[in-house]
Design an enzyme around this catalytic site. Sequence first.
Site, mmCIF file in Angstrom:
data_model
loop_
_atom_site.group_PDB
_atom_site.id
_atom_site.type_symbol
_atom_site.label_atom_id
_atom_site.label_comp_id
_atom_site.label_asym_id
_atom_site.label_seq_id
_atom_site.Cartn_x
_atom_site.Cartn_y
_atom_site.Cartn_z
ATOM 1 N N HIS A 1 68.727 68.067 -4.731
ATOM 2 C CA HIS A 1 69.203 68.960 -5.308
ATOM 3 C C HIS A 1 70.144 69.193 -4.989
ATOM 4 C CE1 HIS A 1 65.100 71.395 -4.876
ATOM 5 N NE2 HIS A 1 65.153 70.430 -5.460
ATOM 6 N N SER B 1 65.078 68.239 -11.112
ATOM 7 C CA SER B 1 65.222 69.545 -11.047
ATOM 8 C C SER B 1 66.495 69.196 -10.218
ATOM 9 C CB SER B 1 64.728 69.707 -9.168
ATOM 10 O OG SER B 1 63.132 69.666 -9.510
#
Length: 297
Positions: A195, A144
Amino acid sequence: MQRRSRGINTGLILLFSQIFRVGINNIPPVTLATLALNIWLFLNPLKPLYNSCISVERCYQQKDWQRLLLSPVHHADDWHLYFNMVSMLWKGVNLERRLGSKWFAYIIATFSLLTGVVYLLLQFVFAEFMNEPDYRRNCAVGFSGVLFALKVLNNHYCPGGFVNILGFPVPNRFACWAELVAIHFFTPGSSFSGHLAGILVGLMYTQGPLKKMMETCAGYSGYQDHYPYSRPGSYEQAPRNYDVYTAGLSEEEQLDRALRASLWDRGNSRNSPPPYGFHLSPEEEMRRRRLQRFDSQ
């Protein structure tokens, strides 16, 4: 941390269906290799998930630095793999065709390593300033962070337009930050720091010195100095760069521009130039003017 067991890997089946729907021949080589590597390591992990995830405690304090290489290409379950790889499929096709396979492979390798390093720094800072030792032990895994970095690049090269996030239109340049907040609040167990690390790495490339440093290390000036699909001089074998015709616009933006251009043509004289983003050849220009004369009769 252990992978959740499933009788049927529904996410994996859906991922394969998406890949075959796009067509293997339509997926650039580095993107395809990245998908294959992540799928292979999901089915045949090099180490158990708990020994692959990245944390300050495991990497820095216990000196287990190999986790920086293992964590991006391991996933918690089939749905984690599915959502990450579908996102990689879309971003990879766009960016690899724009940047070239060699440079894109360089970006993937660099971003995979740097997102892990930035994640460790963020976790260390959070643990120190918030006096929360749990941040040192939080272990993250998955692709991610790299995807958020690639999203920053994609939005940098295609800055116009909006994306829909939780039903709200968000400008592309703010999409990464909006998704960061949305995922944090609506996806339990997701790594906010992971993230955020990806966004920061992407900004280091687009707004900071990272791209120049990469070019210096590679010994050439990015994707502009090499030919990803053929040798210099073999132009006829290279695929078309449709950005010349679309100005880097998305499909939705191209449709909107096309509709506006059609209305614009009808409301202006036949000698007016075409709107920005659409470059016509002399033959196409002559055809356009003939159609305008026909419409005015």
